[in-house]
Motif scaffolding. Structure first.
Motif, mmCIF file in Angstrom:
data_model
loop_
_atom_site.group_PDB
_atom_site.id
_atom_site.type_symbol
_atom_site.label_atom_id
_atom_site.label_comp_id
_atom_site.label_asym_id
_atom_site.label_seq_id
_atom_site.Cartn_x
_atom_site.Cartn_y
_atom_site.Cartn_z
ATOM 1 N N LEU A 4 0.444 -0.915 -9.266
ATOM 2 C CA LEU A 4 1.205 -1.632 -8.252
ATOM 3 C C LEU A 4 1.053 -0.881 -6.938
ATOM 4 C CD1 LEU A 4 4.482 -2.303 -10.293
ATOM 5 C CD2 LEU A 4 2.642 -3.920 -9.833
ATOM 6 N N VAL A 5 0.627 -1.576 -5.899
ATOM 7 C CA VAL A 5 0.386 -0.932 -4.611
ATOM 8 C C VAL A 5 1.135 -1.694 -3.527
ATOM 9 C CG1 VAL A 5 -1.330 -0.209 -2.929
ATOM 10 C CG2 VAL A 5 -1.879 -0.142 -5.368
ATOM 11 N N GLU A 6 2.094 -1.008 -2.917
ATOM 12 C CA GLU A 6 2.898 -1.634 -1.866
ATOM 13 C C GLU A 6 2.255 -1.465 -0.496
ATOM 14 O OE1 GLU A 6 5.973 0.411 -4.689
ATOM 15 O OE2 GLU A 6 3.990 0.828 -3.832
ATOM 16 N N SER A 7 2.600 -2.372 0.387
ATOM 17 C CA SER A 7 2.181 -2.281 1.778
ATOM 18 C C SER A 7 3.164 -3.070 2.626
ATOM 19 C CB SER A 7 0.755 -2.824 1.963
ATOM 20 O OG SER A 7 0.698 -4.195 1.602
ATOM 21 N N GLY A 8 3.075 -2.903 3.931
ATOM 22 C CA GLY A 8 3.889 -3.702 4.838
ATOM 23 C C GLY A 8 5.085 -3.003 5.444
ATOM 24 N N GLY A 106 5.238 1.297 -8.163
ATOM 25 C CA GLY A 106 4.308 1.641 -7.110
ATOM 26 C C GLY A 106 4.721 2.940 -6.455
ATOM 27 N N GLN A 107 3.959 3.337 -5.450
ATOM 28 C CA GLN A 107 4.230 4.610 -4.780
ATOM 29 C C GLN A 107 5.269 4.469 -3.677
ATOM 30 O OE1 GLN A 107 1.778 2.630 -4.047
ATOM 31 N NE2 GLN A 107 1.771 2.526 -1.825
ATOM 32 N N GLY A 108 5.588 3.247 -3.335
ATOM 33 C CA GLY A 108 6.614 2.992 -2.330
ATOM 34 C C GLY A 108 6.034 2.846 -0.935
ATOM 35 N N THR A 109 6.781 2.144 -0.098
ATOM 36 C CA THR A 109 6.411 1.995 1.304
ATOM 37 C C THR A 109 7.671 2.181 2.143
ATOM 38 O OG1 THR A 109 5.292 0.549 2.919
ATOM 39 C CG2 THR A 109 6.714 -0.530 1.302
#
Length: 115
Positions: A4-8, A106-109
């Motif tokens: 899971l990869v977050e962005s934004g 995910g790693q968080g954003t």
């Protein structure tokens, strides 16, 4: 491999909007439930919104301002955040739950709100 990869995330003025995205691999369909959590410095991680099947739940603090959605075709989970408040800054994490398995994170954003 499940990922899971977050962005934004980013910096926005109070009252502004951000849209977070979470790209799920190999497929968003492997998860029977997905959600967004957030953790501010010195605080516990808390649920922001989750979706399972066709229903969605929200934390009281974000109801009416945040909307969670899934784009199955693009294997992406979104969190539309409107009317951001000074109490919303945190690191936002994508969460996925597969049947009979450990949760995936995910790693968080980071989200920062300026007043």
């Amino acid at each position: 491999q499940v990922q899971l990869v977050e962005s934004g995330g980013g910096l926005v003025q109070a009252g502004g909007s951000l849209r977070l995205s979470c790209a799920a691999s190999p497929s968003i369909s492997i998860f029977n439930a997905m959600g967004w959590y957030r953790q501010a410095p010195g605080k516990q991680r808390e649920l922001v919104a989750r979706v399972g099947g066709w229903s969605a739940d929200y934390a009281d603090s974000v109801k009416g301002r945040f909307t969670i959605s899934k784009d199955v075709g693009k294997n992406t989970l979104h969190l539309q955040m409107n009317s951001l408040k000074p109490e919303d800054p945190a690191r936002y994490y994508c969460h996925g739950q597969r049947p009979f398995d450990l949760p995936s994170w995910g790693q968080g954003t980071p989200v920062t709100v300026s007043s």
